[in-house]
Scaffold this active site. Sequence first.
Site, PDB file in Angstrom:
ATOM      1  N   GLY A   6       1.015  -0.963  -0.177  1.00 18.98           N
ATOM      2  CA  GLY A   6       0.269   0.019   0.134  1.00 18.98           C
ATOM      3  C   GLY A   6       1.209   1.358  -0.136  1.00 18.98           C
ATOM      4  N   ASP A  27       0.440  -9.148   1.725  1.00 17.30           N
ATOM      5  CA  ASP A  27      -0.103  -8.221   1.175  1.00 17.30           C
ATOM      6  C   ASP A  27      -1.118  -9.090   0.135  1.00 17.30           C
ATOM      7  OD1 ASP A  27      -0.387  -4.466   0.916  1.00 17.30           O
ATOM      8  OD2 ASP A  27      -2.124  -5.758  -0.609  1.00 17.30           O
ATOM      9  N   THR A  31      -6.058  -3.073  -2.190  1.00 22.63           N
ATOM     10  CA  THR A  31      -5.900  -1.375  -2.459  1.00 22.63           C
ATOM     11  C   THR A  31      -4.263  -1.391  -2.420  1.00 22.63           C
ATOM     12  OG1 THR A  31      -5.446  -1.615   0.014  1.00 22.63           O
ATOM     13  CG2 THR A  31      -7.811  -1.206  -0.710  1.00 22.63           C
ATOM     14  N   ASP A  52      -4.097 -13.566   2.843  1.00 25.45           N
ATOM     15  CA  ASP A  52      -5.530 -12.051   3.416  1.00 25.45           C
ATOM     16  C   ASP A  52      -4.429 -12.102   4.987  1.00 25.45           C
ATOM     17  OD1 ASP A  52      -7.146 -11.144   5.246  1.00 25.45           O
ATOM     18  OD2 ASP A  52      -8.647 -12.504   4.267  1.00 25.45           O
ATOM     19  N   TYR A 144     -14.493   0.722  10.111  1.00 25.83           N
ATOM     20  CA  TYR A 144     -12.981   0.798  10.093  1.00 25.83           C
ATOM     21  C   TYR A 144     -12.655   1.952  11.842  1.00 25.83           C
ATOM     22  CZ  TYR A 144      -8.318   4.168   8.809  1.00 25.83           C
ATOM     23  OH  TYR A 144      -7.106   4.010   8.319  1.00 25.83           O
ATOM     24  N   LYS A 148     -10.584  -0.322  13.912  1.00 24.94           N
ATOM     25  CA  LYS A 148      -9.381  -0.656  14.261  1.00 24.94           C
ATOM     26  C   LYS A 148      -9.210   0.094  16.436  1.00 24.94           C
ATOM     27  CE  LYS A 148      -6.922   0.647  11.301  1.00 24.94           C
ATOM     28  NZ  LYS A 148      -5.587   0.000  10.847  1.00 24.94           N
ATOM     29  N   TYR A 158      -3.184  -8.491  25.105  1.00 24.23           N
ATOM     30  CA  TYR A 158      -1.954  -9.237  24.924  1.00 24.23           C
ATOM     31  C   TYR A 158      -0.895  -8.788  25.835  1.00 24.23           C
ATOM     32  CZ  TYR A 158      -3.485 -12.834  21.760  1.00 24.23           C
ATOM     33  OH  TYR A 158      -3.482 -13.546  20.377  1.00 24.23           O
ATOM     34  N   ARG A 185      -9.373   9.709  -1.949  1.00 23.94           N
ATOM     35  CA  ARG A 185      -8.660  10.324  -0.415  1.00 23.94           C
ATOM     36  C   ARG A 185      -8.721  11.812  -0.764  1.00 23.94           C
ATOM     37  NH1 ARG A 185      -4.544   6.539   2.759  1.00 23.94           N
ATOM     38  NH2 ARG A 185      -4.532   5.334   1.409  1.00 23.94           N
TER      39      ARG A 185
HETATM   40  P1  NAD Z   1      -2.957   1.526   1.771  1.00 24.68           P
HETATM   41  O1  NAD Z   1      -4.906   1.282   0.636  1.00 24.68           O
HETATM   42  O2  NAD Z   1      -2.714   2.482   0.589  1.00 24.68           O
HETATM   43  O3  NAD Z   1      -3.109   0.211   2.164  1.00 24.68           O
HETATM   44  C1  NAD Z   1      -3.273  -0.507   2.982  1.00 24.68           C
HETATM   45  C2  NAD Z   1      -2.079  -1.989   2.478  1.00 24.68           C
HETATM   46  O4  NAD Z   1      -2.913  -2.889   2.987  1.00 24.68           O
HETATM   47  C3  NAD Z   1      -2.814  -2.400   0.597  1.00 24.68           C
HETATM   48  O5  NAD Z   1      -1.256  -2.503   0.388  1.00 24.68           O
HETATM   49  C4  NAD Z   1      -3.721  -3.563   0.466  1.00 24.68           C
HETATM   50  O6  NAD Z   1      -3.786  -4.269  -0.550  1.00 24.68           O
HETATM   51  C5  NAD Z   1      -3.265  -4.585   1.755  1.00 24.68           C
HETATM   52  N1  NAD Z   1      -4.543  -5.007   2.632  1.00 24.68           N
HETATM   53  C6  NAD Z   1      -6.060  -5.234   3.115  1.00 24.68           C
HETATM   54  N2  NAD Z   1      -6.724  -5.916   3.351  1.00 24.68           N
HETATM   55  C7  NAD Z   1      -5.485  -6.856   3.675  1.00 24.68           C
HETATM   56  C8  NAD Z   1      -6.072  -7.709   3.987  1.00 24.68           C
HETATM   57  N3  NAD Z   1      -6.779  -8.191   4.631  1.00 24.68           N
HETATM   58  N4  NAD Z   1      -5.315  -9.026   4.429  1.00 24.68           N
HETATM   59  C9  NAD Z   1      -3.925  -8.372   3.408  1.00 24.68           C
HETATM   60  N5  NAD Z   1      -3.652  -7.407   2.846  1.00 24.68           N
HETATM   61  C10 NAD Z   1      -4.314  -6.571   3.356  1.00 24.68           C
HETATM   62  O7  NAD Z   1      -3.306   2.526   3.285  1.00 24.68           O
HETATM   63  P2  NAD Z   1      -2.755   2.965   3.948  1.00 24.68           P
HETATM   64  O8  NAD Z   1      -2.779   4.648   3.621  1.00 24.68           O
HETATM   65  O9  NAD Z   1      -0.921   2.829   3.344  1.00 24.68           O
HETATM   66  O10 NAD Z   1      -2.638   2.583   5.433  1.00 24.68           O
HETATM   67  C11 NAD Z   1      -1.847   1.926   5.479  1.00 24.68           C
HETATM   68  C12 NAD Z   1      -2.512   1.485   6.961  1.00 24.68           C
HETATM   69  O11 NAD Z   1      -1.638   2.407   7.751  1.00 24.68           O
HETATM   70  C13 NAD Z   1      -3.614   1.553   7.259  1.00 24.68           C
HETATM   71  O12 NAD Z   1      -3.860   0.281   9.207  1.00 24.68           O
HETATM   72  C14 NAD Z   1      -4.320   2.638   7.594  1.00 24.68           C
HETATM   73  O13 NAD Z   1      -5.289   2.103   8.708  1.00 24.68           O
HETATM   74  C15 NAD Z   1      -2.896   2.954   8.570  1.00 24.68           C
HETATM   75  N6  NAD Z   1      -3.619   4.845   8.471  1.00 24.68           N
HETATM   76  C16 NAD Z   1      -3.310   5.702   7.126  1.00 24.68           C
HETATM   77  C17 NAD Z   1      -3.478   6.049   7.498  1.00 24.68           C
HETATM   78  C18 NAD Z   1      -3.331   7.535   6.106  1.00 24.68           C
HETATM   79  O14 NAD Z   1      -3.623   8.482   6.336  1.00 24.68           O
HETATM   80  N7  NAD Z   1      -2.439   6.582   5.230  1.00 24.68           N
HETATM   81  C19 NAD Z   1      -3.769   7.297   8.907  1.00 24.68           C
HETATM   82  C20 NAD Z   1      -4.626   7.240   9.728  1.00 24.68           C
HETATM   83  C21 NAD Z   1      -4.585   5.072   9.178  1.00 24.68           C
HETATM   84  N1  UDP Z   2     -13.257  14.863   0.767  1.00 21.23           N
HETATM   85  C1  UDP Z   2     -13.620  15.790   0.275  1.00 21.23           C
HETATM   86  N2  UDP Z   2     -13.263  15.730  -1.324  1.00 21.23           N
HETATM   87  C2  UDP Z   2     -12.823  14.750  -1.634  1.00 21.23           C
HETATM   88  C3  UDP Z   2     -12.400  13.752  -0.795  1.00 21.23           C
HETATM   89  C4  UDP Z   2     -12.660  13.812   0.810  1.00 21.23           C
HETATM   90  O1  UDP Z   2     -14.149  17.426   0.320  1.00 21.23           O
HETATM   91  O2  UDP Z   2     -13.114  14.230  -2.836  1.00 21.23           O
HETATM   92  C5  UDP Z   2     -13.030  15.245   2.472  1.00 21.23           C
HETATM   93  C6  UDP Z   2     -14.137  14.786   3.355  1.00 21.23           C
HETATM   94  O3  UDP Z   2     -14.825  14.703   3.723  1.00 21.23           O
HETATM   95  C7  UDP Z   2     -12.670  14.754   4.673  1.00 21.23           C
HETATM   96  C8  UDP Z   2     -11.821  15.827   4.284  1.00 21.23           C
HETATM   97  O4  UDP Z   2     -11.871  15.666   2.846  1.00 21.23           O
HETATM   98  O5  UDP Z   2     -13.748  16.055   5.301  1.00 21.23           O
HETATM   99  C9  UDP Z   2     -10.458  14.131   4.327  1.00 21.23           C
HETATM  100  O6  UDP Z   2     -11.213  13.117   3.457  1.00 21.23           O
HETATM  101  P1  UDP Z   2     -10.120  11.827   3.733  1.00 21.23           P
HETATM  102  O7  UDP Z   2     -11.425  10.805   2.460  1.00 21.23           O
HETATM  103  O8  UDP Z   2      -9.251  11.976   2.858  1.00 21.23           O
HETATM  104  O9  UDP Z   2     -10.004  10.977   4.944  1.00 21.23           O
HETATM  105  P2  UDP Z   2     -10.548  11.269   6.267  1.00 21.23           P
HETATM  106  O10 UDP Z   2      -9.522  12.464   7.173  1.00 21.23           O
HETATM  107  O11 UDP Z   2     -12.364  11.183   5.922  1.00 21.23           O
HETATM  108  O12 UDP Z   2     -10.734  10.075   6.803  1.00 21.23           O
END
Ligand code: NAD
Ligand code: UDP
Length: 323
Positions: A6, A27, A31, A52, A144, A148, A158, A185
């Site tokens: 990801g 992975d 996504t 998975d 979500y 989480k 744990y 996003r």
């Molecule tokens: P992303 O969607 O780009 O990456 C998620 C990855 O997990 C992908 O490669 C997807 O294929 C894999 N995946 C999803 N479900 C799976 C499953 N059941 N088994 C194996 N692989 C699986 O998202 P990201 O932005 O890289 O986020 C990564 C992590 O960080 C997530 O756990 C997310 O909740 C957490 N996080 C991210 C943000 C952010 O702003 N990017 C903010 C808060 C938390």
């Molecule tokens: N948002 C928006 N237009 C878009 C996508 C998102 O205005 O095309 C807004 C969304 O409603 C939220 C903020 O941008 O208020 C951040 O959204 P995002 O989906 O990036 O992440 P979130 O913080 O909600 O998980």
Amino acid sequence: MTGGAGFLGSHVCEALLRNGEEVVCLDDFSTGTRANLAHLEGHRGFRLLQGDVAAPVTAEVEAAQVDAIYNLACPASPAQYQADPIRTLKTCVFGAATMLEFARSRGAAILQASTSEVYGDPQVHPQPEHYVGHVNPIGPRACYDEGKRCAETLFFDYRRQHGLSVKVARIFNCYGPRLRPGDGRVVSTFIVQALLGQPITIHGDGRQTRSFCYVSDLVTGLLALMRTPDAVTGPMNLGNPAEIPVAELAEMVVRLTGSRSRPVFLKAAVDDPRQRRPDITQARQVLGWAPSVPLEEGLLRTIAYFDRVLAGGEGAAAGRAMA
Ligand code: NAD
Ligand code: UDP
């Protein structure tokens, strides 16, 4: 490492390999993409397994030598985690349970990629870690948020029951290269819309705020948290406290891309948090960590990435993208 294909995970894999660590990445590519890791696949210290995280551990994973686990597998974009909410919840909860049991069997430390969403639509601002949150347990974001939250509960159970070395990072909105153009996003959406000259889709009145952290800063924070002594468990906020309303973000993206796109205001997303900003006092004190990339600079780097993606196809640019 789970979820390494990801956005965030691919940068964590890269940073670990740069530090001389060996990385096994699990992975399911739901996504994430292989292209995000294509440049690492020939690396001696790197192995990529498809599977998975919520399913029982396979023989291939079982065979891996592991002393630290980063559990990142989970969709992070609201559009994507709401597309199959039952699967999202299972990924969060069963994925955490599986990885915690695996960590326990190896005596490995395990870091959970938790989220600012555990605070829901926060009534305390900015959010410190001791704030217990304001989450709607039956709304469309709950798969979500509650997933989480339950994963955090499992991590701390744990810790208490088995003495496992756990680290819980509460990540606030992170952005940078390897966000997927169509993942919904806000940063990726606004940049792509601006580069293509399309209307910028603001949900609601645009006064809701977020605090955006550039990916290289976030990765430094995650690695620093993993390196802490056993007694440091978190939960620890990791994010950039610079807060901005979504409508201002839209203006900034339009200005930085030199686009002629105009905003359009659409219906607000259900349960959309009105405000979000991390209190990072703990990360500053315990890790000596604070983000260093200002929003404009991070956006310019991200815009350059999407320029390449739109010019040459996602696969071409995705692998090469460095934060
Ligand atoms: P992303 O969607 O780009 O990456 C998620 C990855 O997990 C992908 O490669 C997807 O294929 C894999 N995946 C999803 N479900 C799976 C499953 N059941 N088994 C194996 N692989 C699986 O998202 P990201 O932005 O890289 O986020 C990564 C992590 O960080 C997530 O756990 C997310 O909740 C957490 N996080 C991210 C943000 C952010 O702003 N990017 C903010 C808060 C938390
Ligand atoms: N948002 C928006 N237009 C878009 C996508 C998102 O205005 O095309 C807004 C969304 O409603 C939220 C903020 O941008 O208020 C951040 O959204 P995002 O989906 O990036 O992440 P979130 O913080 O909600 O998980």
